[in-house]
Motif scaffolding. Structure first.
Motif, short mmCIF file in Angstrom:
data_model
loop_
_atom_site.label_atom_id
_atom_site.label_comp_id
_atom_site.label_asym_id
_atom_site.label_seq_id
_atom_site.Cartn_x
_atom_site.Cartn_y
_atom_site.Cartn_z
N LEU A 122 0.83 -1.21 0.00
CA LEU A 122 0.00 0.00 0.00
C LEU A 122 0.86 1.26 0.00
CD1 LEU A 122 -3.06 0.63 2.34
CD2 LEU A 122 -1.38 2.39 1.92
N GLY A 123 1.82 1.33 0.92
CA GLY A 123 2.64 2.53 1.03
C GLY A 123 3.49 2.78 -0.19
N PHE A 124 4.16 1.76 -0.69
CA PHE A 124 5.04 1.96 -1.84
C PHE A 124 4.25 2.22 -3.12
CE2 PHE A 124 7.95 -0.22 1.08
CZ PHE A 124 9.04 0.63 0.98
N THR A 125 3.04 1.66 -3.21
CA THR A 125 2.18 1.97 -4.36
C THR A 125 1.76 3.43 -4.33
OG1 THR A 125 1.34 -0.29 -4.42
CG2 THR A 125 0.03 1.38 -5.52
N GLY A 126 1.39 3.92 -3.15
CA GLY A 126 1.03 5.33 -3.03
C GLY A 126 2.18 6.25 -3.41
N ALA A 127 3.40 5.88 -3.03
CA ALA A 127 4.56 6.69 -3.36
C ALA A 127 4.83 6.69 -4.86
CB ALA A 127 5.80 6.18 -2.62
N LEU A 128 4.71 5.53 -5.49
CA LEU A 128 5.01 5.41 -6.91
C LEU A 128 3.96 6.09 -7.78
CD1 LEU A 128 6.82 4.18 -9.12
CD2 LEU A 128 5.45 2.09 -8.97
N PHE A 129 2.70 5.97 -7.40
CA PHE A 129 1.62 6.48 -8.24
C PHE A 129 1.07 7.82 -7.75
CE2 PHE A 129 1.74 2.03 -9.31
CZ PHE A 129 1.47 2.02 -10.67
N GLY A 130 1.70 8.42 -6.72
CA GLY A 130 1.22 9.69 -6.21
C GLY A 130 1.12 10.79 -7.26
N PRO A 131 2.18 11.06 -8.06
CA PRO A 131 2.07 12.10 -9.09
C PRO A 131 0.98 11.81 -10.11
CG PRO A 131 4.37 11.55 -8.68
CD PRO A 131 3.55 10.54 -7.94
N TRP A 132 0.82 10.54 -10.51
CA TRP A 132 -0.23 10.20 -11.48
C TRP A 132 -1.61 10.42 -10.87
CZ3 TRP A 132 -3.77 6.04 -11.15
CH2 TRP A 132 -4.59 5.89 -12.29
N ILE A 133 -1.78 10.05 -9.61
CA ILE A 133 -3.06 10.27 -8.93
C ILE A 133 -3.37 11.76 -8.85
CG2 ILE A 133 -4.26 10.06 -6.72
CD1 ILE A 133 -2.73 7.42 -6.31
N GLU A 134 -2.35 12.56 -8.54
CA GLU A 134 -2.53 14.01 -8.40
C GLU A 134 -2.92 14.65 -9.72
OE1 GLU A 134 -3.19 16.82 -6.17
OE2 GLU A 134 -1.60 15.76 -5.12
N SER A 135 -2.37 14.17 -10.81
CA SER A 135 -2.61 14.80 -12.11
C SER A 135 -3.74 14.14 -12.90
CB SER A 135 -1.32 14.76 -12.95
OG SER A 135 -0.87 13.43 -13.12
N SER A 136 -4.44 13.17 -12.31
CA SER A 136 -5.53 12.47 -13.00
C SER A 136 -6.86 12.77 -12.33
CB SER A 136 -5.27 10.95 -12.99
OG SER A 136 -4.05 10.63 -13.61
N HIS A 137 -7.92 12.46 -13.03
CA HIS A 137 -9.27 12.60 -12.48
C HIS A 137 -9.45 11.58 -11.36
CE1 HIS A 137 -13.63 12.81 -12.19
NE2 HIS A 137 -13.60 13.89 -12.96
N PRO A 138 -10.03 11.96 -10.22
CA PRO A 138 -10.15 11.02 -9.09
C PRO A 138 -10.96 9.78 -9.40
CG PRO A 138 -11.41 13.04 -8.69
CD PRO A 138 -10.56 13.30 -9.88
N ARG A 139 -11.92 9.88 -10.34
CA ARG A 139 -12.67 8.67 -10.68
C ARG A 139 -11.83 7.70 -11.50
NH1 ARG A 139 -17.41 11.95 -10.96
NH2 ARG A 139 -17.22 12.26 -13.20
N LYS A 140 -10.89 8.21 -12.25
CA LYS A 140 -10.02 7.34 -13.05
C LYS A 140 -9.12 6.51 -12.14
CE LYS A 140 -6.50 7.52 -16.70
NZ LYS A 140 -5.73 8.43 -17.60
N SER A 141 -8.43 7.17 -11.21
CA SER A 141 -7.58 6.44 -10.28
C SER A 141 -8.42 5.59 -9.33
CB SER A 141 -6.70 7.41 -9.48
OG SER A 141 -7.48 8.39 -8.82
N GLY A 142 -9.62 6.08 -8.98
CA GLY A 142 -10.49 5.35 -8.07
C GLY A 142 -10.95 4.02 -8.65
N ILE A 143 -11.33 4.00 -9.93
CA ILE A 143 -11.82 2.77 -10.53
C ILE A 143 -10.71 1.74 -10.65
CG2 ILE A 143 -11.45 3.53 -12.90
CD1 ILE A 143 -14.32 1.32 -11.62
N ILE A 144 -9.49 2.20 -10.91
CA ILE A 144 -8.36 1.27 -10.98
C ILE A 144 -8.11 0.65 -9.61
CG2 ILE A 144 -5.87 1.13 -11.33
CD1 ILE A 144 -6.19 3.12 -13.60
N GLY A 145 -8.14 1.47 -8.57
CA GLY A 145 -7.94 0.94 -7.22
C GLY A 145 -9.00 -0.09 -6.86
N ILE A 146 -10.27 0.18 -7.20
CA ILE A 146 -11.36 -0.73 -6.87
C ILE A 146 -11.21 -2.06 -7.62
CG2 ILE A 146 -13.85 -1.08 -7.08
CD1 ILE A 146 -14.14 1.97 -6.62
N LEU A 147 -10.91 -2.00 -8.91
CA LEU A 147 -10.78 -3.21 -9.71
C LEU A 147 -9.64 -4.10 -9.21
CD1 LEU A 147 -11.36 -1.80 -13.32
CD2 LEU A 147 -12.82 -3.45 -12.10
#
Length: 606
Positions: A122-147
């Motif tokens: 969880l922690g290392f994924t958040g660190a790696l994908f933090g910039p992409w999450i910040e620059s993307s629509h929250p529903r886009k990153s949200g659906i990937i996390g849920i799937l």
């Protein structure tokens, strides 16, 4: 003989070709390395979501475009999504059944490691994908996390069906942990951005659901284990979470442009000031104004690049403080049922029933975890983030000192009360840290910094959890009894040392732009803020003091100074505890000098 020079020339040509080939390969490798580094730097440089006008208009409506978006909607949606992700906190209910299913000798354990892996990923994924999450629509990153989280549950069901620990670690540890990292960060980031004036309370409400997951899922998991097989339990659990989270995600949308301040404001609203970059021109400086408040009012907010934030010593001091705040309860969360049973229950030196079942204690702990996230976030909005974190660490220090005493005396209820108090501090750290990072480094860096600081969660989970579990298992393997208290006391002591280290590091965190840019004096050794006032230590050559170690007040009655003479020379160790008026005067002088410097730099460029 005439062929010799030609042969020699051929050898020279071959050597030159080989050398050229090696140089070309090395140049190509260096170019490739520079390209990779450039791509990484470019990736971590884009931490801002820039929607098109069409997307801004589209985000005015949520739930498939049927409902007008309101800022209050993201709070319950975020809570429910985090609530489903928080089911990971009730993993301890599955430890014993999984161990009995997959390991003939259930005392050796093995299922507990799954929890540590999931939080580590969880922690290392958040660190790696933090910039992409910040620059993307929250529903886009949200659906990937849920799937991905749902895929982890399906893989876990398969692992339990074929009875493989390795597939269990991969399914729930790595796959579900990956989904947790993306979904956790993206949800908190989306909720926090809607409430810039109460960011601590908003983030606390969002992560409240994560803590509340342990409260409800302790009962849900218990019922699933009792009435279904373990593979079926994970199929039901994953499918229900998937449907609920997918529906709630439709209410998540980013705030409109301009909703948040583009940068980091000054900590004191009374100054009406914003600090500018070196290249920014100040209109009042052009007009040669001498009014500091008018001058400061024209300064923009500070925009801090992500690279500068991550290089700051304040970020890494906060990193250590955050990790220290969570390590104790993180270990307890996954081991509380076994600790209760071995220290006070059926597996203790004098077997007996505990006043409440272990799973009830886990559920109550989840309630305190949930309560702490909201309460501490709200408190930090009022008394400040740093002061709140210091209180949390100090409370845990006291709890860790007292817990061994309760275990030694057999005080079951006092043991649980101290655990629950420490759990409030644990949850409060998670509730406050997003707002803390936003205040320090700006809203556009929050997801990236939050993701990276969550690697402290990963380290505490993997290193702390495995250290605790390995020490207990090694003790049992070498003939010790599971109920021996001294092995637990050893673990409590290293956790106490880590929390004390975190408290010391937190003291030196400069939690605001003003603290980080406050002008240093010649010979200054250190500076920190204590109870809202600046305390600093510096070398001086002032001969006005007698050098006998006595203290004397300065001309300003609100500033306390003390000098300690360390040698026969005029060199003194000087301590200052600045008053509010003197601090304000020094800060306004710094702002004026900064404004003049900006004016001079622009004049030179013109």
């Amino acid at each position: 003989m005439r062929d010799l020079p030609q042969s020699r020339r051929m050898r020279e040509i071959a050597q030159e070709s080989a050398l050229f080939g090696r140089r070309s390969f090395q140049d190509h490798a260096n170019h490739a390395a520079r390209s990779v580094i450039g791509m990484v730097l470019d990736y971590f440089s884009h931490t801002e979501y820039r929607p098109s006008p069409f997307q801004v208009e589209k985000d005015r409506y949520v739930f498939f475009g049927l409902i007008r978006c309101r800022e209050w909607m993201v709070i319950p949606a975020g809570i429910i999504i985090q609530f489903c992700y928080g089911s990971v906190y009730a993993w301890s209910i599955f430890n014993a059944p999984i161990n009995h299913l997959l390991e003939p000798d259930s005392d050796k354990g093995g299922a507990e490691i799954t929890f540590y892996i999931a939080l580590g990923v969880l922690g290392f994924t958040g660190a790696l994908f933090g910039p992409w999450i910040e620059s993307s629509h929250p529903r886009k990153s949200g659906i990937i996390g849920i799937l991905v989280f749902y895929s982890g549950h399906l893989t876990t069901a398969l692992a339990l069906f074929v009875r493989l620990f390795s597939l269990l670690y991969f399914g729930y540890g790595f796959v579900a942990g990956f989904g947790l990292g993306v979904g956790y960060v993206s949800t908190i980031e989306a909720v926090s951005k809607w409430w810039p004036k109460a960011r601590g309370a908003a983030a606390g409400c969002a992560v409240m659901g994560f803590g509340g997951g342990a409260l409800a899922y302790s009962y849900i998991n218990k019922l699933l284990v009792q009435h279904t097989s373990l593979p079926t339990a994970f199929l039901i659990l994953g499918s229900a979470n998937f449907v609920i989270m997918l529906l709630c995600l439709q209410f998540i949308a980013p705030p409109p442009p301009g909703h948040n301040l583009d940068g980091i404001p000054m900590v004191s609203a009374k100054d009406h000031a914003r600090l500018c970059g070196e290249e920014t021109m100040i209109e009042e400086a052009k007009q040669h104004t001498t009014n500091i408040h008018s001058l400061a009012a024209s300064l923009p907010a500070v925009k801090m690049p992500l690279a500068e934030a991550l290089k700051s010593r304040d970020f890494w001091l906060l990193y250590i403080a955050f990790m220290s705040n969570i390590v104790f309860c993180l270990v307890v969360l996954s081991n509380l049922p076994s600790m209760i049973s071995r220290l006070f229950g059926r597996e203790s030196s004098s077997p007996r029933d505990t006043p409440i079942p272990a799973y009830v204690a886990v559920s109550i702990e989840g309630g305190f975890n949930m309560f702490g996230r909201v309460m501490v976030g709200l408190i930090s909005d009022n008394i400040g983030r740093k002061a709140t974190l210091l209180i949390l660490l100090l409370t845990q220090i006291i709890a860790l000192i007292c817990i061994p005493i309760t275990v030694n005396d057999g005080s079951f209820w006092w043991f649980l009360v101290l655990i629950w108090i420490a759990t409030i501090c644990y949850g409060g750290g998670f509730g406050m840290i997003p707002a803390f990072l936003s205040d320090m480094f700006g809203i556009n860096n929050m997801s990236s910094c939050h993701g990276i600081i969550l690697t402290g969660w990963s380290i505490a989970s993997i290193c702390g959890g495995l250290t605790f579990t390995s020490s207990i298992n090694a003790h049992i393997k070498h003939g010790g009894k599971p109920y021996d208290t001294h092995i637990y006391f050893v673990n409590f002591m290293w956790m106490l040392a880590l929390v004390i280290l975190g408290f010391i590091c937190c003291l030196f965190v400069r939690s605001s732009i003003r603290d980080r840019l406050f002008p240093s004096l010649p010979g200054q050794i250190m500076r920190m803020r204590v109870f809202g006032r600046v305390f600093r230590v510096l070398w001086t050559y002032d001969s006005s003091h007698s050098g006998d170690g006595s203290c004397a007040p300065s001309g300003n009655s609100k500033t306390n100074r003390c000098c300690l003479r360390l040698s026969k020379s005029c060199r003194h160790l000087h301590f200052e505890y600045l008053g509010k008026e003197e601090e304000q005067a020094a800060w306004e002088e710094y702002l004026m000098l900064r404004a003049v410097q900006s004016r001079l730099m622009q004049d030179q460029s013109n």
